[in-house]
Design a protein around this motif. Sequence first.
Motif, PDB file in Angstrom:
ATOM      1  N   GLY A 176       0.839  -1.198   0.000  1.00  0.00           N
ATOM      2  CA  GLY A 176       0.000   0.000   0.000  1.00  0.00           C
ATOM      3  C   GLY A 176       0.869   1.240   0.000  1.00  0.00           C
ATOM      4  N   LEU A 177       0.631   2.136  -0.951  1.00  0.00           N
ATOM      5  CA  LEU A 177       1.442   3.339  -1.127  1.00  0.00           C
ATOM      6  C   LEU A 177       0.584   4.591  -0.999  1.00  0.00           C
ATOM      7  CD1 LEU A 177       3.492   2.252  -4.282  1.00  0.00           C
ATOM      8  CD2 LEU A 177       4.239   2.152  -1.888  1.00  0.00           C
ATOM      9  N   GLY A 178       1.228   5.692  -0.604  1.00  0.00           N
ATOM     10  CA  GLY A 178       0.541   6.968  -0.525  1.00  0.00           C
ATOM     11  C   GLY A 178       1.508   8.105  -0.751  1.00  0.00           C
ATOM     12  N   ALA A 179       0.953   9.311  -0.897  1.00  0.00           N
ATOM     13  CA  ALA A 179       1.768  10.494  -1.171  1.00  0.00           C
ATOM     14  C   ALA A 179       2.431  11.045   0.076  1.00  0.00           C
ATOM     15  CB  ALA A 179       0.908  11.581  -1.836  1.00  0.00           C
ATOM     16  N   GLY A 180       2.123  10.481   1.252  1.00  0.00           N
ATOM     17  CA  GLY A 180       2.868  10.804   2.452  1.00  0.00           C
ATOM     18  C   GLY A 180       2.327  11.969   3.248  1.00  0.00           C
ATOM     19  N   GLU A 181       2.922  12.155   4.420  1.00  0.00           N
ATOM     20  CA  GLU A 181       2.603  13.291   5.286  1.00  0.00           C
ATOM     21  C   GLU A 181       3.897  14.009   5.661  1.00  0.00           C
ATOM     22  OE1 GLU A 181       1.764  10.149   6.903  1.00  0.00           O
ATOM     23  OE2 GLU A 181      -0.304   9.952   6.203  1.00  0.00           O
ATOM     24  N   ASN A 182       3.793  15.311   5.794  1.00  0.00           N
ATOM     25  CA  ASN A 182       4.912  16.130   6.232  1.00  0.00           C
ATOM     26  C   ASN A 182       5.491  15.610   7.546  1.00  0.00           C
ATOM     27  OD1 ASN A 182       6.741  18.239   6.342  1.00  0.00           O
ATOM     28  ND2 ASN A 182       5.250  19.794   6.894  1.00  0.00           N
ATOM     29  N   HIS A 213       1.909  14.022  -5.924  1.00  0.00           N
ATOM     30  CA  HIS A 213       1.247  13.013  -6.752  1.00  0.00           C
ATOM     31  C   HIS A 213       2.095  12.677  -7.983  1.00  0.00           C
ATOM     32  CE1 HIS A 213      -2.870  14.178  -4.895  1.00  0.00           C
ATOM     33  NE2 HIS A 213      -2.300  13.196  -4.241  1.00  0.00           N
ATOM     34  N   GLU A 214       2.768  13.675  -8.554  1.00  0.00           N
ATOM     35  CA  GLU A 214       3.685  13.399  -9.658  1.00  0.00           C
ATOM     36  C   GLU A 214       4.800  12.456  -9.201  1.00  0.00           C
ATOM     37  OE1 GLU A 214       5.205  17.132 -10.911  1.00  0.00           O
ATOM     38  OE2 GLU A 214       3.291  17.871 -11.707  1.00  0.00           O
ATOM     39  N   MET A 215       5.342  12.729  -8.022  1.00  0.00           N
ATOM     40  CA  MET A 215       6.410  11.896  -7.479  1.00  0.00           C
ATOM     41  C   MET A 215       5.924  10.471  -7.237  1.00  0.00           C
ATOM     42  SD  MET A 215       8.007  14.660  -4.780  1.00  0.00           S
ATOM     43  CE  MET A 215       9.392  13.640  -4.245  1.00  0.00           C
ATOM     44  N   LEU A 216       4.712  10.346  -6.705  1.00  0.00           N
ATOM     45  CA  LEU A 216       4.168   9.014  -6.431  1.00  0.00           C
ATOM     46  C   LEU A 216       3.958   8.233  -7.722  1.00  0.00           C
ATOM     47  CD1 LEU A 216       3.058   6.932  -4.457  1.00  0.00           C
ATOM     48  CD2 LEU A 216       0.858   8.129  -4.528  1.00  0.00           C
ATOM     49  N   SER A 217       3.473   8.904  -8.762  1.00  0.00           N
ATOM     50  CA  SER A 217       3.265   8.224 -10.038  1.00  0.00           C
ATOM     51  C   SER A 217       4.584   7.698 -10.600  1.00  0.00           C
ATOM     52  CB  SER A 217       2.612   9.187 -11.034  1.00  0.00           C
ATOM     53  OG  SER A 217       2.391   8.551 -12.279  1.00  0.00           O
ATOM     54  N   VAL A 247     -10.331  13.621  -5.886  1.00  0.00           N
ATOM     55  CA  VAL A 247     -10.446  13.272  -7.299  1.00  0.00           C
ATOM     56  C   VAL A 247      -9.080  13.040  -7.929  1.00  0.00           C
ATOM     57  CG1 VAL A 247     -11.164  14.162  -9.556  1.00  0.00           C
ATOM     58  CG2 VAL A 247     -12.656  14.462  -7.563  1.00  0.00           C
ATOM     59  N   GLN A 248      -8.102  13.901  -7.625  1.00  0.00           N
ATOM     60  CA  GLN A 248      -6.778  13.774  -8.234  1.00  0.00           C
ATOM     61  C   GLN A 248      -6.104  12.460  -7.853  1.00  0.00           C
ATOM     62  OE1 GLN A 248      -3.853  16.716  -6.987  1.00  0.00           O
ATOM     63  NE2 GLN A 248      -2.857  16.674  -8.986  1.00  0.00           N
ATOM     64  N   SER A 249      -6.141  12.121  -6.571  1.00  0.00           N
ATOM     65  CA  SER A 249      -5.496  10.878  -6.143  1.00  0.00           C
ATOM     66  C   SER A 249      -6.267   9.658  -6.618  1.00  0.00           C
ATOM     67  CB  SER A 249      -5.335  10.856  -4.621  1.00  0.00           C
ATOM     68  OG  SER A 249      -6.556  11.077  -3.955  1.00  0.00           O
ATOM     69  N   ALA A 250      -7.595   9.769  -6.778  1.00  0.00           N
ATOM     70  CA  ALA A 250      -8.369   8.647  -7.301  1.00  0.00           C
ATOM     71  C   ALA A 250      -7.993   8.354  -8.752  1.00  0.00           C
ATOM     72  CB  ALA A 250      -9.860   8.928  -7.190  1.00  0.00           C
ATOM     73  N   THR A 251      -7.755   9.403  -9.538  1.00  0.00           N
ATOM     74  CA  THR A 251      -7.296   9.213 -10.913  1.00  0.00           C
ATOM     75  C   THR A 251      -5.914   8.578 -10.939  1.00  0.00           C
ATOM     76  OG1 THR A 251      -8.617  11.032 -11.807  1.00  0.00           O
ATOM     77  CG2 THR A 251      -6.650  10.412 -13.037  1.00  0.00           C
ATOM     78  N   LEU A 252      -5.033   9.042 -10.046  1.00  0.00           N
ATOM     79  CA  LEU A 252      -3.701   8.454  -9.946  1.00  0.00           C
ATOM     80  C   LEU A 252      -3.793   6.967  -9.625  1.00  0.00           C
ATOM     81  CD1 LEU A 252      -0.582   8.778  -9.734  1.00  0.00           C
ATOM     82  CD2 LEU A 252      -0.929   9.391  -7.341  1.00  0.00           C
ATOM     83  N   ALA A 253      -4.663   6.607  -8.685  1.00  0.00           N
ATOM     84  CA  ALA A 253      -4.831   5.203  -8.334  1.00  0.00           C
ATOM     85  C   ALA A 253      -5.392   4.405  -9.499  1.00  0.00           C
ATOM     86  CB  ALA A 253      -5.741   5.077  -7.109  1.00  0.00           C
ATOM     87  N   ALA A 254      -6.365   4.967 -10.185  1.00  0.00           N
ATOM     88  CA  ALA A 254      -6.973   4.259 -11.309  1.00  0.00           C
ATOM     89  C   ALA A 254      -5.952   3.950 -12.398  1.00  0.00           C
ATOM     90  CB  ALA A 254      -8.123   5.085 -11.882  1.00  0.00           C
TER      91      ALA A 254
END
Length: 324
Positions: free
Chosen positions: A102-108, A125-129, A175-182
């Motif tokens: 399981g991956l995510g864009a993280g927290e500060n 999100h760019e970095m995660l992709s 919405v942005q992260s849902a598209t990234l996941a999709a």
Amino acid sequence: MVEFGYTLMCEQAGPEALVRDAARAERSGFAFEVISDHFTPWLTEQGHSPNAWSVLGAVSQVTERVPLMTYVTCPTMRYHPAVIAQQAATMGLLTGGRFWLGLGAGENLNEHVVGRGWPPANVRHEMLSEAVDVIAALFTGEYVNYVGEHFRVDSAKLWDVPQAPPPIGIAVSGVQSATLAAENADFLVAVEPVGDLIDQFDRESGKPAAPKVGQLPISFDHDEGAAVTRAHEQFRWFGNGWKVNAELPGPAGFAGASQFVREEDVSESIPCGDDVDAVLDAVRPYAEAGFTHLAFVQIGGDHQDGFLDWSEKTLLPALQDAFG
């Protein structure tokens, strides 16, 4: 049908306790287990934060049946994606294919410790992709060269990879992260029962049968007042929302952001006590939203034994009757 899991919350227990609780949770009948990956607890009162990957290695050897999953790890700053790929491949082998990444864009809160600053959400999100591209390529066991805007990989190869690579999930909150996941994930991860995000993931990914994994905090105790007090002490930050929680830099910030949260505010959003019906009511929105997996967080590192005993005898049978 919803499968129910158990959360190994590194922010509230040391490594020895987490490994012990993982073995007990499997014996108690939980269907899967997830682990948080933090450098720092949310609040000082939680008091712990061992290395999740070291704990996972030990947990892989004291469990036999349950899938294990990071919920979630950030493969962009504190860890380079090539390092995550190696760790995940190793876990895939140690578990005999039971590991989900399981991956995510993280927290500060966790990522600032390496001194690289904290980029805005769209950059994260760019970095995660890019990170997912690197990880998926390394899972093939072939040499990988990669040049992106945020990451570079030079002649990297994983020498020990499982026959089937670990499935990759991505955490979504909008919405942005849902598209990234999709576009990048084998399954979806979310902490709120927002059906629109699941619908978007299904539509854009073309994978309506993909797992959707959620998480629900509860504070079990036969003394309801004690359960509420503990939930307020350790989980009052939870109601800030993830757009806020991703940005704050440390426990002092979370303490300040939640200083006006009352015990009654926490008890309205987190099931507290031993009322099974209250837990079923909290689970229902996740089931209705389309989640296939839901992991419970029992609040309080020193209060796992009672929760696991109650889960085995009372909670899990009730959940099976209601959502099995």
